[in-house]
Design a protein around this motif. Structure first.
Motif, short mmCIF file in Angstrom:
data_model
loop_
_atom_site.label_atom_id
_atom_site.label_comp_id
_atom_site.label_asym_id
_atom_site.label_seq_id
_atom_site.Cartn_x
_atom_site.Cartn_y
_atom_site.Cartn_z
N SER A 1 49.13 39.15 31.79
CA SER A 1 48.70 40.18 32.74
C SER A 1 47.37 40.82 32.34
O SER A 1 46.62 41.26 33.21
N ASP B 1 48.97 41.93 44.17
CA ASP B 1 48.56 43.26 43.75
C ASP B 1 49.37 43.82 42.59
O ASP B 1 49.25 44.99 42.26
N THR B 2 50.17 42.99 41.95
CA THR B 2 51.03 43.45 40.85
C THR B 2 50.21 43.89 39.65
O THR B 2 49.26 43.22 39.26
N LYS B 3 50.61 45.01 39.07
CA LYS B 3 49.95 45.52 37.86
C LYS B 3 50.91 45.52 36.66
O LYS B 3 50.57 46.00 35.59
N LYS C 1 44.48 39.32 34.16
CA LYS C 1 44.51 39.42 35.63
C LYS C 1 43.50 40.47 36.07
O LYS C 1 43.35 41.50 35.42
N GLU D 1 41.29 42.28 39.74
CA GLU D 1 41.20 42.45 41.19
C GLU D 1 40.00 41.68 41.73
O GLU D 1 38.86 42.04 41.46
N LYS E 1 52.80 44.65 33.38
CA LYS E 1 52.39 43.96 32.15
C LYS E 1 53.41 42.88 31.82
O LYS E 1 54.62 43.08 31.97
#
Length: 136
Positions: free
Chosen positions: A60, A41-43, A63, A65, A45
């Protein structure tokens, strides 16, 4: 087309460099349990590197969901960053994703699932196979 890895180590060297869980996934093509990885669930950058050799693999901004339990990317950093190969384990036909530099197992890539991404691909990657280097 199979390529020769640029980083080659003996099994004993890999066991020394990686902890047992990393070794199981990266060198023995294991899979971490869904929804347990540190990057699911990392956001943040940045750039995701191969945990085994440090090669840059994904950004990133690729990436997304997917709610599948593992980090998902719609494309690798560059076409040469990963190698795709047929995987017929587990009683099904899949496409395995390995690091082009050291041939460590990263995960699998799937197509045609209907995600609203530019490539219609989902690189489903084990968090334990990656190391995030945050952008400055």
């Amino acid at each position: 087309m199979e390529t020769t890895p640029k980083v080659v180590r003996s099994d004993e060297e890999w066991r020394t460099l990686l902890n047992p869980a990393e070794y199981q996934v990266l060198r023995k093509a294991g899979t971490e349990r869904a929804f347990t990885g540190e990057y699911t669930d990392t956001k943040t950058k940045g750039v995701y590197e191969c945990r085994a050799c440090g090669a840059e693999l994904f950004r990133s901004d690729a990436k997304f969901e997917s709610h599948c339990g593992w980090p998902s990317f719609f494309t690798p950093l560059a076409g040469e960053a990963v190698v795709l190969r047929e995987d017929v384990s587990m009683g099904m036909r899949r496409v395995e994703v390995v690091c082009a530099t050291c041939h460590s197992h990263l995960g699998h890539v799937f197509e045609g699932e209907g995600y609203p991404t530019p490539t219609d691909q989902r690189y489903c990657i084990n968090s334990i196979s990656l190391k995030l280097v945050p952008a400055e």
